[in-house]
Design a protein around this motif. Sequence first.
Motif, short mmCIF file in Angstrom:
data_model
loop_
_atom_site.label_atom_id
_atom_site.label_comp_id
_atom_site.label_asym_id
_atom_site.label_seq_id
_atom_site.Cartn_x
_atom_site.Cartn_y
_atom_site.Cartn_z
N GLY A 236 0.80 -1.21 0.00
CA GLY A 236 0.00 0.00 0.00
C GLY A 236 0.84 1.26 0.00
N TRP A 237 2.02 1.20 -0.65
CA TRP A 237 2.92 2.35 -0.75
C TRP A 237 3.38 2.85 0.62
CZ3 TRP A 237 -0.88 1.16 -4.10
CH2 TRP A 237 -0.54 1.11 -5.46
N HIS A 238 3.55 1.91 1.56
CA HIS A 238 4.01 2.26 2.91
C HIS A 238 5.27 1.45 3.24
CE1 HIS A 238 4.10 2.88 7.24
NE2 HIS A 238 3.21 3.85 7.09
N PRO A 239 6.37 2.11 3.64
CA PRO A 239 7.65 1.41 3.83
C PRO A 239 7.65 0.36 4.93
CG PRO A 239 7.79 3.72 4.54
CD PRO A 239 6.50 3.57 3.81
N ILE A 240 6.92 0.57 6.01
CA ILE A 240 6.92 -0.41 7.10
C ILE A 240 6.23 -1.70 6.66
CG2 ILE A 240 6.25 -0.87 9.48
CD1 ILE A 240 8.34 1.34 9.16
N LYS A 241 5.12 -1.59 5.97
CA LYS A 241 4.42 -2.77 5.47
C LYS A 241 5.26 -3.50 4.42
CE LYS A 241 -0.15 -0.72 6.22
NZ LYS A 241 -1.40 -0.24 5.56
N LEU A 242 6.11 -2.75 3.75
CA LEU A 242 6.97 -3.34 2.72
C LEU A 242 7.92 -4.37 3.32
CD1 LEU A 242 7.43 -2.83 -0.34
CD2 LEU A 242 9.25 -1.28 0.29
#
Length: 313
Positions: A236-242
């Motif tokens: 979802g374009w979020h670095p932590i979720k990446l």
Amino acid sequence: MNTAVLVSMLATSVAAASPLLLAALGELVVERSGVLNLGIEGIMLLGALTAAAATFGSGSVVVGIASAIAASSLLGLLFAFLTVTIRADHVVAGLALVLFGDGLSSFAGHDLVGTDIGQHVPPLALPWISDIPALGQIFFRQNALVYFSYLMVGVVWYFLYRTRPGLALRAAGEKPSAVDVVGWNVFRIRYLAVLFGASMAGLAGAFLSVAYLTTWAEGMTAGRGWVALALVIFAGWHPIKLLGGAYLFGFAYILIAQSQVLGGVFHLISTYVMQMFPYLMAIAVLAVMGRRAMKRRVGAPEALALPYVREER
């Protein structure tokens, strides 16, 4: 599967996930600025070849990594010129970059195929925390590039959500005309974002040739650039979720490599089917996220892949 085998597999998965994480972090920043770079695969290939060749020629892995970042940045500069300056179609320019990187790396690296480059990035156990049972072996007995990938997750998150330049970059991907009105240069922001993304993709390629496999082979990225693209959407374009998504795909790669050794139900599945697994996961991610996007916005920048014309603001 006993505990020791599982811990060993998870530790190897973290290493396997690191090039995915590095490339995806770079692409996330690029897409947040409003540019879609589908050329990650080609940039990673060029980075892998340049790192291997420069390391082999100089005897220094530092020189190899620096050379890979420099070469990939040049490709990023070309892509930024095409998409930001002359406003070429992002998809077409990205696919052209993949073909260019693939062809150039295959041609230039022909004589280097299978050659032991002589140097590599060695493992570096961090004092004290590497002795933590299980977690220490999995996360803190890796090489310096893996630790760098941990660091970059926090750096990218902090930059995007806690700094004014990060706010400007996100705004450039949402409503670039508003950024222009308040005095920020949209073109400069997008150029810098593309250069950062390309250098991260080049570093990811270098990881494969000087830290993971310590050699060069044609097509050695094996679709990892495309998987990195899917990871950005998955997160979802979020670095932590990446971070979690990268490790999930990293485990999938290791599961394939160890499937015949593990035995059991894996003996019933064809090796060719197992090799398809990460890409089937990527397709499933894109299908699910696409279905969600039809119902509600899931984080994609509003101006993604749309050229900005200052006169039309």
